[in-house]
Motif scaffolding. Structure first.
Motif, short mmCIF file in Angstrom:
data_model
loop_
_atom_site.label_atom_id
_atom_site.label_comp_id
_atom_site.label_asym_id
_atom_site.label_seq_id
_atom_site.Cartn_x
_atom_site.Cartn_y
_atom_site.Cartn_z
N ARG A 27 0.84 -1.20 0.00
CA ARG A 27 0.00 0.00 0.00
C ARG A 27 0.87 1.25 0.00
O ARG A 27 1.86 1.34 0.74
CB ARG A 27 -0.92 0.00 1.22
CG ARG A 27 -2.02 -1.04 1.15
CD ARG A 27 -2.98 -0.92 2.33
NE ARG A 27 -4.07 -1.87 2.21
CZ ARG A 27 -4.00 -3.14 2.66
NH1 ARG A 27 -2.89 -3.56 3.26
NH2 ARG A 27 -5.02 -3.95 2.52
N ARG B 276 -2.44 5.85 -10.72
CA ARG B 276 -3.83 5.54 -10.36
C ARG B 276 -3.98 4.06 -10.02
O ARG B 276 -4.61 3.69 -9.02
CB ARG B 276 -4.76 5.91 -11.52
CG ARG B 276 -6.22 5.57 -11.29
CD ARG B 276 -7.05 5.95 -12.51
NE ARG B 276 -7.14 7.39 -12.65
CZ ARG B 276 -7.62 8.00 -13.73
NH1 ARG B 276 -8.00 7.28 -14.78
NH2 ARG B 276 -7.71 9.32 -13.77
N ALA B 277 -3.37 3.20 -10.83
CA ALA B 277 -3.44 1.77 -10.58
C ALA B 277 -2.70 1.39 -9.30
O ALA B 277 -3.16 0.54 -8.53
CB ALA B 277 -2.86 1.00 -11.77
N LEU C 1 -2.17 3.25 -6.65
CA LEU C 1 -2.92 3.70 -5.49
C LEU C 1 -4.09 2.76 -5.19
O LEU C 1 -4.48 2.58 -4.04
CB LEU C 1 -3.43 5.13 -5.71
CG LEU C 1 -2.36 6.23 -5.71
CD1 LEU C 1 -2.96 7.55 -6.13
CD2 LEU C 1 -1.71 6.35 -4.34
N ARG C 2 -4.61 2.15 -6.24
CA ARG C 2 -5.72 1.22 -6.07
C ARG C 2 -5.26 -0.18 -5.66
O ARG C 2 -5.83 -0.80 -4.75
CB ARG C 2 -6.51 1.13 -7.39
CG ARG C 2 -7.73 0.22 -7.35
CD ARG C 2 -8.31 0.05 -8.74
NE ARG C 2 -7.38 -0.66 -9.61
CZ ARG C 2 -7.04 -0.24 -10.84
NH1 ARG C 2 -7.55 0.88 -11.33
NH2 ARG C 2 -6.19 -0.94 -11.56
N ASP C 3 -4.21 -0.68 -6.33
CA ASP C 3 -3.81 -2.09 -6.19
C ASP C 3 -2.54 -2.29 -5.38
O ASP C 3 -2.15 -3.43 -5.11
CB ASP C 3 -3.59 -2.70 -7.58
CG ASP C 3 -4.83 -2.59 -8.46
OD1 ASP C 3 -5.94 -2.64 -7.92
OD2 ASP C 3 -4.66 -2.43 -9.69
#
Length: 384
Positions: A22, A348-349, A351-353
Motif C-alpha cells: 500500500r 492511479r493503478a 494507489l488502487r492495487d
C-alpha cells in the motif's frame, strides 16, 4: 516530444513477480527512515513523497532503487546535512537566489518550487535559482507541484561537479545527464509532465538494466569508437559512455548536447553552483569523473492567470491535451498519448492495487526494517 515505444518505456521498470504494498504504508516507512537520519518530520514526509513518486509512476530507476544506493549513503558520508537551513542570498521579488546548504534535494527542490509558486502568484512568474543542492530525484515530481495551483512548472538540474557524458567528438566526459522537466495542467486528464534527461536515458535506467541482467537497446551506449554497446555493465566498467538525445551527429546529437548545455547554463551558471565543464574535467581519463556535489537547480513557476483569465487558460490547456488524446493512431494498439499520461495511469493503478516493487527492492526494505526496528510494510496478500 513523442513517447518512446512501449517496449523501451517498460525496460527494465516492471518485475514479473512484483511485490505490491500500500502506498500509504510505503510512504510512512520511508518517512520514518529519513526521520531516523535526522530530517524533521515534515521534511522527511516531503522527501519520502518525492522518492516514492518514482515507484508510484513506474519510473522505478529513480525511486526506491536509489534509497540504499544513493540517498542513505549521502547521509552516512556527510554529503547531506539533515539539519540544513537553506538561505536566501538574493531576493528580487520574482527572482530568488537560494543556497540549499547541502539539504536533501528530495525536500529542498520541493521547497524551492513552493517558493516559486508563491512568487508567481504575486508577480506572474517565480524563479528560484538554487546552489549547494543535492540529488533531487524525479524532476517531474517537483515541476508538477506548480500544477496544483493551476500553474506551469519548470525544473532544470545539472549534476554538480559530476561528469558523465562527452561532447560530440570529445574524448572526455564534460556534462551530467542534466534533466529538464516542464509540467502543465491538462483539465480532467492527467497533467502534462515532461521529465527527461538530455542524454538518451539517465544512468539510472542503465544501472537498473544491469541489476536485472538485461541488455539495453543499441543507441543508449557507445564505445570509444562510436560503436553500439548493449551490455549495461560496460558503463560502470568504463567501456562505454552515454549518448546524447539524437544519437549520432547526423541525426541530432548536437541538439541533445545543446540541451544539456542549456540546462548547465540555467541551473548552475546562473546561480553559481558547481559546473561540469570545469578545469578539473580536462584531467579526466575518458570515463565519468567528479562527484554530484553542489548541484544547481533552476526552479520556476508561471502563473498564466496573471496575464489572462485563469478560466481561459484552464479551458485551452484542457483542450490542448484532450485533442492530442483524440488524434487517430497509426495502430489502435498504440493510442496517442503525451508525457505524463502513462505515469498518471500507473499511479492511479498503484494507489488502487498497491505500489509494485521489484522483489530485490522489497528485500532491501526488509533489511532496513530489521536494522532500524521499523515495521516492514506488508506485502498485499501476504504476511510479514
Amino acid at each position: 516530444m513523442p513517447l518512446p515505444s512501449p517496449q523501451l518505456r517498460e525496460l527494465p521498470r516492471q518485475a514479473s513477480c512484483a511485490v505490491r504494498i500500500r502506498y500509504e504504508e510505503l510512504l510512512e516507512f520511508v518517512t520514518d527512515l529519513f526521520a531516523l537520519r535526522g530530517l524533521a518530520p515534515e521534511r522527511a514526509a516531503t522527501a519520502a513523497e518525492a522518492l516514492c513518486y518514482g515507484d508510484l509512476t513506474g519510473l522505478s530507476s529513480h525511486g526506491l532503487a536509489n534509497l540504499t544506493r544513493l540517498y542513505l549513503p549521502l547521509f552516512d558520508e556527510g554529503r547531506v546535512d539533515p539539519a540544513a537551513e537553506p538561505e536566501i542570498l538574493a531576493d528580487r521579488g520574482a527572482a530568488v537566489l537560494l543556497d540549499a546548504r547541502r539539504a536533501l534535494g528530495l525536500w529542498a527542490a520541493g521547497l524551492a518550487m513552493d517558493l516559486a509558486v508563491e512568487r508567481a502568484a504575486r508577480f506572474g512568474i517565480g524563479l528560484v535559482s538554487v546552489r549547494g543542492g543535492t540529488h533531487l530525484g524525479c524532476a517531474g515530481h517537483h515541476a508538477a507541484r506548480a500544477v496544483r495551483g493551476g500553474m506551469v512548472g519548470i525544473v532544470a538540474s545539472n549534476c554538480g561537479g559530476q561528469r558523465i557524458a562527452r561532447p560530440p567528438g570529445g574524448r572526455l566526459a564534460m556534462l551530467g545527464t542534466n534533466p529538464l522537466s516542464v509540467a502543465a495542467p491538462a483539465g480532467e486528464h492527467h497533467p502534462f509532465v515532461l521529465d527527461m534527461s538530455t542524454t538518451v536515458v539517465p544512468t539510472g535506467r542503465i544501472r537498473a538494466a544491469a541489476r536485472a541482467g538485461q541488455p539495453v537497446p543499441a543507441g543508449w551506449l557507445a564505445d570509444d569508437q562510436g560503436l553500439a554497446v548493449t551490455d549495461p555493465a560496460a558503463l560502470d566498467r568504463g567501456e562505454a559512455h552515454l549518448r546524447w538525445l539524437g544519437g549520432d551527429p547526423a541525426t541530432g546529437a548536437y541538439k541533445g548536447y545543446g540541451l544539456g548545455l542549456v540546462v548547465e547554463v540555467l541551473s548552475a551558471l546562473v546561480g553559481g553552483a558547481a559546473l561540469g565543464p570545469a578545469a578539473a574535467a580536462l584531467d579526466g581519463d575518458g570515463g565519468p569523473s567528479g562527484r554530484d556535489d553542489d548541484i544547481g537547480y533552476l526552479v520556476a513557476a508561471i502563473a498564466p492567470g496573471t496575464l489572462r483569465p485563469q478560466a481561459e487558460f484552464a479551458r485551452d490547456s484542457a483542450g490542448l491535451f484532450a485533442t492530442l488524446l483524440g488524434c487517430p493512431p497509426v495502430s489502435p494498439a498504440e493510442p496517442v498519448r503525451y508525457p505524463g499520461w502513462l505515469e498518471g495511469e500507473r499511479a492511479r493503478a498503484a494507489l488502487r492495487d498497491g505500489v509494485p516493487l521489484d522483489p530485490a527492492r522489497y528485500a532491501e526494505l526488509a533489511e532496513l526494517a530489521a536494522g532500524t526496528g521499523l515495521r516492514l510494510p506488508a506485502a498485499l496478500g501476504g504476511e510479514n
